[in-house]
Each structure stands twice: as structure tokens, then as C-alpha cells.
Design a protein around this motif. Sequence first.
Motif, mmCIF file in Angstrom:
data_model
loop_
_atom_site.group_PDB
_atom_site.id
_atom_site.type_symbol
_atom_site.label_atom_id
_atom_site.label_comp_id
_atom_site.label_asym_id
_atom_site.label_seq_id
_atom_site.Cartn_x
_atom_site.Cartn_y
_atom_site.Cartn_z
ATOM 1 N N CYS A 16 -7.684 1.880 -4.625
ATOM 2 C CA CYS A 16 -7.335 0.669 -3.895
ATOM 3 C C CYS A 16 -8.615 0.474 -2.737
ATOM 4 O O CYS A 16 -9.090 1.463 -2.205
ATOM 5 C CB CYS A 16 -6.163 0.782 -3.301
ATOM 6 S SG CYS A 16 -5.676 -0.560 -2.359
ATOM 7 N N HIS B 38 0.784 -1.269 -0.234
ATOM 8 C CA HIS B 38 0.133 0.052 0.154
ATOM 9 C C HIS B 38 0.747 1.136 -0.065
ATOM 10 O O HIS B 38 0.495 2.189 0.767
ATOM 11 C CB HIS B 38 -0.938 0.067 1.213
ATOM 12 C CG HIS B 38 -1.978 -1.016 1.000
ATOM 13 N ND1 HIS B 38 -3.042 -0.968 0.211
ATOM 14 C CD2 HIS B 38 -1.827 -2.467 1.257
ATOM 15 C CE1 HIS B 38 -3.822 -2.463 0.147
ATOM 16 N NE2 HIS B 38 -3.187 -3.003 0.941
ATOM 17 N N CYS C 29 -2.162 2.176 -5.330
ATOM 18 C CA CYS C 29 -1.200 1.499 -4.486
ATOM 19 C C CYS C 29 -0.677 0.260 -5.214
ATOM 20 O O CYS C 29 -1.123 -0.187 -6.022
ATOM 21 C CB CYS C 29 -2.151 0.606 -3.261
ATOM 22 S SG CYS C 29 -2.790 1.860 -2.087
ATOM 23 N N CYS D 199 -8.108 0.050 -0.027
ATOM 24 C CA CYS D 199 -7.719 0.665 1.522
ATOM 25 C C CYS D 199 -8.135 2.153 1.659
ATOM 26 O O CYS D 199 -8.048 2.656 2.735
ATOM 27 C CB CYS D 199 -6.138 0.567 1.507
ATOM 28 S SG CYS D 199 -5.335 1.660 0.625
HETATM 29 ZN ZN LIG Z 1 -4.094 0.359 -0.961
#
Ligand SMILES: [Zn+2]
Length: 314
Positions: free
Chosen positions: A177, A167, A184, A179
Motif C-alpha cells: 500500500c 488502512h 491494506c 501508506c
Molecule cells: Zn495502507
Amino acid sequence: MSRYYLGIDIGGTAVKLGLVRSNGEITNSGTYSVNFDHYKTPIIDTVLKSLESFIHENTIDLSTIKGIGVSATGQIDVHNGIVAGTAGHINNWVGTPLKDILQETYHLPVLVENDANCAVIGEHWLGDAANYSNVVMLTIGTGVGGGIIINNHLLSGQMGIAGELGHFPLNAHGKPCYCGNIGCYEQYASTTALVADVKETLNNDPHINLEKINGKYIFTQLQKGNPTISVIVEQWIDNIARGIVGLIHIFNPEAIIIGGGVSQQEELFISPLREKILELTMPCFKKNLIITKASLGNNAGLCGAVYPFIKNNS
Ligand SMILES: [Zn+2]
């Protein structure tokens, strides 16, 4: 005399259990699915049930076990043995107090560490990386995991969650992403990313069943010289290499270790990756640098999880 430890390697799809001797030999092991109902059953419940079966089936005498080492997916607060976070795709997992639950159940000392960190610890203990003091390992699979050893110590950070190599942003204007960030590394370097790129490219080809496309299919096609697949894989390797070059320039390691199923492809993957990395790395950083596949395969996590007990006893 050899001591025995119980290793628990919890991934996103399965938990692997193993009885590990103090020389790193795994005498018994078993694998159990954790996502059979898409995590409706919390992973910890599956782990506890699997442990019960494993101990029973292998007639393990718990009084001979010196400790339980857990390698766990996600960001692990190693001080408290709790799952502190994930990149956002496993239900009923964040907040699980792994250490407390296992200690209360088995009355044995328990250590918990992130799975990618366990993998690099295992490789540094028993694999080819044992010969080096500074090692960066990347595990390329569904996502990208990472572990960094500097001067023979795992780089842990304040909470033990350092080395989340999947990440860091590779492309500020790139793919979103899960996240929450954009671009990432994992979105470009994972096997999942490769499969998604191939599916997208072949989307309009009526002769191809998109469901069948996975890592194995891609490398079989590559072997056959499929030109479309070759271009996509080349770009994928380029992306992986660029991230690794950044890590080499930051950490100046002697060894880059590549793990994950795809790392078995020496000729079609590791070799061109190595070439690309060396092409892009600054000359001084290439000195004594080796780039190679992980040597322990799936066992690195189990071994790495119990290693801190062994180190403290030696
Ligand atoms: Zn990520």
C-alpha cells in the motif's frame, strides 16, 4: 431564525463549497478542481481563491455567517485544525494549518474534520443513519474512507484521526500500500482496486482499450452478464464484506452505511454485499443490523462539516 454556515469539503480532486442553513439545507454550492496541475498549486491556495469567487458570485454577506466548517481529506489534527498526515499521495498538503489560515482570512470560527468523519456526521444528522446510535460508514471510491459513531458520538481517538478504515491489514502477505504497509483493506476494497484487477485480467485482450475501463464500464459489463467481470466483482465484494464483518464484530453497530459513487448500484453491489456480510456475520451481531447506501450523496461532507456549530447552538 435560520443561521447560515459556510461549508468547505476538500477532496483529492475537488473542493466543494456550500452555504448551509441550520436545518441542513444547502442554499448555494460550487465545485472547483484542486488537482488541475497535480497539486503544484497547494490545495489551500486553490481553496482560498475558490472561496473568494464563491462569495462574490453568490453575493454572500459574511456578517450573516456564523462559522466555517471544513471537511478535509487526510488525517486531520482536529484540535489544531492542521493536516497531520495523508496516506502519501497528495503533495503540498501535509502541515497545512487550515484553521489558522481561514480564521485569519475571514475572522470567523473555524472547525476542521476529516472528510469521511464529516460524511458519517452528515448522514447521522440528516440521512437514514439518523435513526441509529451506532453507525459505521465506509466510503468506497479512489480509496476507502471511514467514520464510526458510537452511542451517538464520533469515535475520534486522541488526535481526531480514528476511523482510518482503509488502512487496516486485510492480507499480511498481500499487495503493498502507498501508506507503507502491506495488504491494506483499501488495496482490495476501493474502486481503484477493482479497476486495477479488471485491467490486469483484460490486459491481453486486443479488443479492449484499457484506458476506457472505469467503475462505470465495469458495472455496465456486469449488467450485460460479462462472466469475466462477474468473477472479479464477486471477489471484490467478498473482500469488502470481510472487512465490514470485522468492523461489525468490533463495534456492534445498528447500521452500516456505504458511500461513494458505487453505492448507487443497489442491485449489482449493495444487495450482494449485504448478502455476503450477513452470511459471514455471527448471529447475535446480525440482530437489528441494517446495511444500506448513504442517503445524502455528495452533500454529506458539507453538512457534517458545519454540524458541530449547529449542535452547539441548539
Ligand atoms: Zn495502507
